[in-house]
Scaffold this motif. Structure first.
Motif, short mmCIF file in Angstrom:
data_model
loop_
_atom_site.label_atom_id
_atom_site.label_comp_id
_atom_site.label_asym_id
_atom_site.label_seq_id
_atom_site.Cartn_x
_atom_site.Cartn_y
_atom_site.Cartn_z
N THR A 355 0.85 -1.19 0.00
CA THR A 355 0.00 0.00 0.00
C THR A 355 0.88 1.24 0.00
O THR A 355 1.79 1.36 0.82
CB THR A 355 -0.93 0.02 1.23
N PRO A 360 -3.88 0.84 -2.31
CA PRO A 360 -3.45 -0.55 -2.46
C PRO A 360 -2.88 -0.78 -3.86
O PRO A 360 -3.53 -0.48 -4.86
CB PRO A 360 -4.75 -1.34 -2.26
N THR A 362 -1.22 -3.48 -6.60
CA THR A 362 -1.00 -4.85 -7.02
C THR A 362 -0.22 -4.80 -8.33
O THR A 362 0.04 -3.72 -8.87
CB THR A 362 -2.32 -5.61 -7.21
N THR A 371 -6.30 0.73 -7.82
CA THR A 371 -7.75 0.71 -7.76
C THR A 371 -8.33 1.87 -8.56
O THR A 371 -9.30 1.72 -9.30
CB THR A 371 -8.23 0.80 -6.30
#
Length: 389
Positions: A355, A360, A362, A371
């Motif tokens: 994070t 967050p 990925t 996101t």
């Protein structure tokens, strides 16, 4: 073809230069070797635009990176007093200069990792020689194909196409079920969004595309297109244009009498919509970072950046910040600050995610994913209009 040939020639010359310098300097040493642990002094070199047409992206990334380094060092994050330092060079918007400066950085044995060029053409030109020289390089921006192509190339900016779906969801949630699309067909990211990505997402969300209009990077007057769209009067207009084009288009669209919803891209973030004045009020667009984001790590970054620089951060700063923290996490994960150690650590962290300033994070291989969030521009300020999808 000429551009491709030039780039190929530059890559070939750069690769030869790297091999020559490496061979000449092999007996002198100086580079940390694999298995020696974390060195007390670790150098990262930023090779990006500090002047020229896209200087805002390079300057922002480097400011964010410098803040991250200060925090990493102050926290003794790497232990035993190990410190990271940042060296800066300017590519000035030139592909050949980017290749030259990257070649020098890769041949410099004290450089453990590189923060790479932000301009896609520069990044794509140097990516092959990054793999040949095996110096871990983290790019920000550089959203085109041909950048993340080997084990030593990494990207700390999510491709726009990977989170633009939230724009279609926002339109559907606000009962805006038809749209006209205008996009820059010579800019690869926007061409892909306009031709493939958005039509697919629109169909999935029950949005009808009434008209799709292509323009070129050289297009500066949008009077005809604006009148065509205003006459059709769709509930929404989705524009995928570079910053200067978007400003002109929004002004001319409003002058043509259109009063509906305009949806942009992250290019309109970081204050790039401001020159459109009142014509940009109500504009919405998806972003990977905004000061309006309310997550703990995002607000902490905004606070720290503002305290250090006296101004709020933009998305480019957030990307540079997360890139350096990715490198630091990689060093800690592998316990090895050599080039090979950092490469292994970056790969490990990508597999786990973390994070950061952008929330967050990925990864798809070595390529970051976010996101994202929808924001609204009104009277010179961004506000969050939708929770991250």
């Amino acid at each position: 073809m000429k551009i491709k040939s030039t780039k190929t020639a530059l890559v070939a010359m750069a690769a030869a230069a790297v091999l020559t310098v490496a061979a000449c300097g092999s007996s002198g040493g100086g580079a940390q070797q694999t298995g020696q642990g974390i060195a007390p002094d670790i150098t990262v070199e930023a090779v990006n635009d500090q002047t020229g047409p896209v200087a805002y992206a390079g300057v922002g990334a480097s400011k964010g990176a410098q803040l991250a380094i200060e925090q990493i060092n102050e926290q003794d994050y790497l232990g035993n007093g190990a410190k990271i330092s940042l060296e800066q060079v300017d590519t000035a918007g030139e592909i050949d200069r980017a290749v030259s400066e990257m070649t020098k950085a890769m041949a410099n044995q004290k450089v453990s990792a590189i923060l790479g060029p932000t301009m896609a053409q520069q990044a794509a030109a140097v990516a092959p020689i990054v793999g040949q020289s095996k110096v871990p390089t983290v790019f920000t921006q550089s959203g085109a194909n041909g950048v993340v192509i080997n084990d030593y190339t990494f990207r700390a900016t999510a491709p726009m196409e990977s989170y633009y779906n939230i724009a279609a969801k926002w339109l559907a949630n606000n009962n805006l079920k038809a749209a006209s699309v205008i996009y820059n067909a010579t800019y690869p990211t926007f061409a892909n969004l306009g031709k493939t990505v958005f039509p697919k997402e629109a169909a999935a969300n029950g949005i009808k595309i009434d008209q799709s209009i292509e323009v070129q990077s050289t297009t500066q007057d949008f009077t005809g297109q604006a009148q065509q769209i205003a006459q059709a009067n769709p509930p929404a207009v989705v524009m995928m244009l570079i910053a200067s084009q978007a400003v002109t288009f929004m002004k001319q669209l409003r002058q043509a009498g259109y009063t509906g919803q305009i949806v942009g891209t992250s290019v309109q973030g970081s204050g790039n919509a401001a020159p459109a004045g009142a014509a940009a009020n109500g504009l919405v667009y998806p972003v990977d970072f905004s000061v309006a984001m309310t997550g703990d790590t995002s607000t902490a970054f905004t606070k720290a950046f503002t305290e250090k620089y006296g101004a709020a951060p933009d998305a480019y700063a957030a990307e540079g910040y997360d890139a350096l923290w990715w490198i630091a996490r990689g060093i800690k994960a592998s316990g090895d600050s050599s080039r090979e150690g950092i490469q292994k650590g970056l790969t490990q962290v990508a597999g786990e995610g973390f994070t950061g300033a952008m929330g967050p994070l990925t990864f798809d291989g070595n390529d970051m994913r976010v996101t994202g969030a929808m924001v609204k521009w009104d009277n010179g300020k961004e506000s969050l209009v939708d929770s991250p999808a």
